[in-house]
Motif scaffolding. Structure first.
Motif, mmCIF file in Angstrom:
data_model
loop_
_atom_site.group_PDB
_atom_site.id
_atom_site.type_symbol
_atom_site.label_atom_id
_atom_site.label_comp_id
_atom_site.label_asym_id
_atom_site.label_seq_id
_atom_site.Cartn_x
_atom_site.Cartn_y
_atom_site.Cartn_z
ATOM 1 N N PRO A 1 23.040 5.470 0.654
ATOM 2 C CA PRO A 1 21.872 5.024 0.024
ATOM 3 C C PRO A 1 20.552 4.202 0.946
ATOM 4 O O PRO A 1 21.242 3.424 1.444
ATOM 5 C CB PRO A 1 21.992 4.157 -1.251
ATOM 6 N N VAL A 2 19.541 4.722 0.694
ATOM 7 C CA VAL A 2 18.384 3.934 1.310
ATOM 8 C C VAL A 2 18.691 2.510 1.011
ATOM 9 O O VAL A 2 18.445 2.141 -0.061
ATOM 10 C CB VAL A 2 16.984 4.496 0.812
ATOM 11 N N GLY A 3 18.153 1.638 2.063
ATOM 12 C CA GLY A 3 18.464 0.303 1.873
ATOM 13 C C GLY A 3 19.685 -0.322 2.273
ATOM 14 O O GLY A 3 19.784 -1.650 2.667
ATOM 15 N N TYR A 4 20.782 0.406 2.624
ATOM 16 C CA TYR A 4 22.009 0.043 2.845
ATOM 17 C C TYR A 4 22.647 0.396 4.264
ATOM 18 O O TYR A 4 23.485 0.156 4.597
ATOM 19 C CB TYR A 4 23.145 0.559 1.731
ATOM 20 N N GLU A 5 21.748 1.321 5.165
ATOM 21 C CA GLU A 5 21.801 1.604 6.179
ATOM 22 C C GLU A 5 22.354 0.727 7.078
ATOM 23 O O GLU A 5 23.666 0.876 7.840
ATOM 24 C CB GLU A 5 20.807 2.757 6.962
ATOM 25 N N GLU A 6 21.663 -0.470 7.546
ATOM 26 C CA GLU A 6 22.175 -1.535 8.451
ATOM 27 C C GLU A 6 23.678 -2.126 8.056
ATOM 28 O O GLU A 6 24.382 -2.160 8.840
ATOM 29 C CB GLU A 6 21.079 -2.446 8.455
ATOM 30 N N ALA A 7 23.743 -2.213 6.832
ATOM 31 C CA ALA A 7 25.044 -3.098 6.185
ATOM 32 C C ALA A 7 26.203 -2.112 6.499
ATOM 33 O O ALA A 7 27.111 -2.269 7.204
ATOM 34 C CB ALA A 7 24.837 -3.315 4.987
ATOM 35 N N ILE A 8 26.192 -0.803 6.097
ATOM 36 C CA ILE A 8 27.290 0.034 6.225
ATOM 37 C C ILE A 8 27.570 0.750 7.732
ATOM 38 O O ILE A 8 28.680 0.533 8.123
ATOM 39 C CB ILE A 8 26.975 1.309 5.110
ATOM 40 N N GLN A 9 26.310 0.697 8.486
ATOM 41 C CA GLN A 9 26.680 1.004 9.828
ATOM 42 C C GLN A 9 27.245 0.066 10.714
ATOM 43 O O GLN A 9 28.342 -0.001 11.437
ATOM 44 C CB GLN A 9 25.169 1.249 10.693
ATOM 45 N N THR A 10 27.087 -1.486 10.080
ATOM 46 C CA THR A 10 27.706 -2.512 10.950
ATOM 47 C C THR A 10 29.147 -2.468 10.530
ATOM 48 O O THR A 10 30.076 -2.813 11.349
ATOM 49 C CB THR A 10 27.007 -3.927 10.709
ATOM 50 N N LEU A 11 29.387 -2.426 9.137
ATOM 51 C CA LEU A 11 30.788 -2.352 8.658
ATOM 52 C C LEU A 11 31.723 -1.235 9.407
ATOM 53 O O LEU A 11 32.850 -1.342 9.665
ATOM 54 C CB LEU A 11 30.968 -2.178 7.337
ATOM 55 N N PHE B 1 36.233 -16.318 -0.446
ATOM 56 C CA PHE B 1 36.333 -14.799 -0.571
ATOM 57 C C PHE B 1 37.121 -14.478 1.198
ATOM 58 O O PHE B 1 36.506 -14.994 2.003
ATOM 59 C CB PHE B 1 35.095 -14.012 -0.711
ATOM 60 N N ASN B 2 38.018 -13.788 1.081
ATOM 61 C CA ASN B 2 38.669 -13.425 2.260
ATOM 62 C C ASN B 2 38.798 -12.032 2.698
ATOM 63 O O ASN B 2 39.670 -11.852 3.244
ATOM 64 C CB ASN B 2 40.156 -13.922 2.418
ATOM 65 N N ASP B 3 37.659 -11.528 2.867
ATOM 66 C CA ASP B 3 37.538 -10.440 3.325
ATOM 67 C C ASP B 3 36.070 -10.080 4.095
ATOM 68 O O ASP B 3 35.178 -11.144 4.030
ATOM 69 C CB ASP B 3 37.526 -9.080 2.442
ATOM 70 N N ARG B 4 35.817 -8.962 4.818
ATOM 71 C CA ARG B 4 34.490 -9.136 5.396
ATOM 72 C C ARG B 4 33.249 -9.057 4.679
ATOM 73 O O ARG B 4 33.375 -8.272 3.322
ATOM 74 C CB ARG B 4 34.237 -7.749 6.456
ATOM 75 N N ILE B 5 32.160 -9.707 4.888
ATOM 76 C CA ILE B 5 30.870 -9.596 4.079
ATOM 77 C C ILE B 5 29.711 -9.502 5.077
ATOM 78 O O ILE B 5 29.771 -9.648 6.217
ATOM 79 C CB ILE B 5 30.750 -11.307 3.729
ATOM 80 N N VAL B 6 29.119 -8.449 4.610
ATOM 81 C CA VAL B 6 27.808 -8.061 5.486
ATOM 82 C C VAL B 6 26.474 -7.980 4.588
ATOM 83 O O VAL B 6 26.582 -7.825 3.404
ATOM 84 C CB VAL B 6 28.178 -6.438 5.907
ATOM 85 N N THR B 7 25.333 -8.634 5.311
ATOM 86 C CA THR B 7 24.138 -8.555 4.479
ATOM 87 C C THR B 7 23.429 -7.160 4.619
ATOM 88 O O THR B 7 23.790 -6.256 5.713
ATOM 89 C CB THR B 7 23.254 -9.653 5.189
ATOM 90 N N LEU B 8 22.132 -7.188 3.972
ATOM 91 C CA LEU B 8 21.745 -5.839 3.931
ATOM 92 C C LEU B 8 20.947 -5.741 5.222
ATOM 93 O O LEU B 8 20.626 -4.589 5.784
ATOM 94 C CB LEU B 8 20.531 -6.078 3.101
ATOM 95 N N GLU B 9 20.821 -6.773 6.161
ATOM 96 C CA GLU B 9 20.314 -6.622 7.608
ATOM 97 C C GLU B 9 21.335 -6.396 8.668
ATOM 98 O O GLU B 9 21.184 -6.183 9.754
ATOM 99 C CB GLU B 9 19.553 -7.885 7.835
ATOM 100 N N GLY B 10 22.769 -6.313 8.125
ATOM 101 C CA GLY B 10 23.702 -5.948 8.820
ATOM 102 C C GLY B 10 24.396 -7.276 9.742
ATOM 103 O O GLY B 10 25.375 -6.992 10.431
ATOM 104 N N ASP B 11 24.149 -8.283 9.060
ATOM 105 C CA ASP B 11 24.676 -9.332 9.659
ATOM 106 C C ASP B 11 26.248 -9.538 9.105
ATOM 107 O O ASP B 11 26.278 -9.076 7.673
ATOM 108 C CB ASP B 11 24.165 -10.876 9.239
ATOM 109 N N ILE B 12 27.215 -9.740 10.070
ATOM 110 C CA ILE B 12 28.449 -9.695 9.311
ATOM 111 C C ILE B 12 29.332 -11.001 9.537
ATOM 112 O O ILE B 12 29.126 -11.619 10.431
ATOM 113 C CB ILE B 12 29.443 -8.419 10.091
ATOM 114 N N ILE B 13 30.291 -11.507 8.605
ATOM 115 C CA ILE B 13 30.804 -12.632 8.549
ATOM 116 C C ILE B 13 32.379 -12.076 8.194
ATOM 117 O O ILE B 13 32.622 -11.453 7.168
ATOM 118 C CB ILE B 13 30.542 -13.307 7.434
#
Length: 170
Positions: A46-56, A152-164
């Protein structure tokens, strides 16, 4: 208008498999029985989630989804025989999906599980679960780091594509 032309260009590139290396292109264009397609071509973001999903997704975007391990092995042999390089395969019948959580932290700024944001055909839902697991999408890095501190013990990603990652890598 500019966004529409960019989207049309991206769709055209995907449909012609233009962004893939020789080996991936060959396997996709051969229409080998049991080859479902490239992961990136089989999901809708969906529009707006591209960066987050691409990063993951990382390198898995170009993985080829196949029905089972035997089809994957057959494709690997074809690539070796024709000296076309390498490709990675995700066999629907054989990938192992570990414990999938039903609930994510219900806090302001937590959007949800990435696997539930991505849209896909039911036949590849297991692959989407494999790729994204319990990763969650959050609005910003502050929310993400707070979730990590709270356990929380899994990957976390922001809408901007920053991953933790669960271990604190950013």
């Amino acid at each position: 208008e500019n966004l529409d032309s960019k989207r049309r260009a991206n769709i055209n590139i995907i449909e012609k498999n233009e962004t893939f290396n020789r080996g991936i292109k060959y396997i996709l264009n051969e229409k080998t029985d049991g080859v479902i397609g490239a992961f990136v071509n089989l999901i809708d973001i969906p529009v707006g989630y591209e960066e987050a999903i691409q990063t993951l997704s990382g390198g898995l975007f170009q993985d080829i989804i196949v029905k089972n391990t035997d089809i994957g092995k057959k494709c690997i042999q074809i690539l070796k025989d024709k000296k076309l390089g390498r490709a990675s395969f995700l066999p629907v019948a054989d990938v192992k999906v570990y414990k999938i959580l039903n609930e994510y932290p219900k806090k302001e700024g937590v959007i949800g599980f990435a696997r539930n944001i991505v849209e896909c055909d039911e036949r590849i839902k297991k692959i989407v679960d494999f790729v994204y697991g319990n990763s969650i999408v959050v609005k910003n890095i502050e929310i993400g780091t707070q979730l990590l501190k709270e356990g929380f013990n899994d990957r976390i990603v922001t809408l901007e594509g920053d991953i933790i990652t669960a271990r604190g890598r950013m």
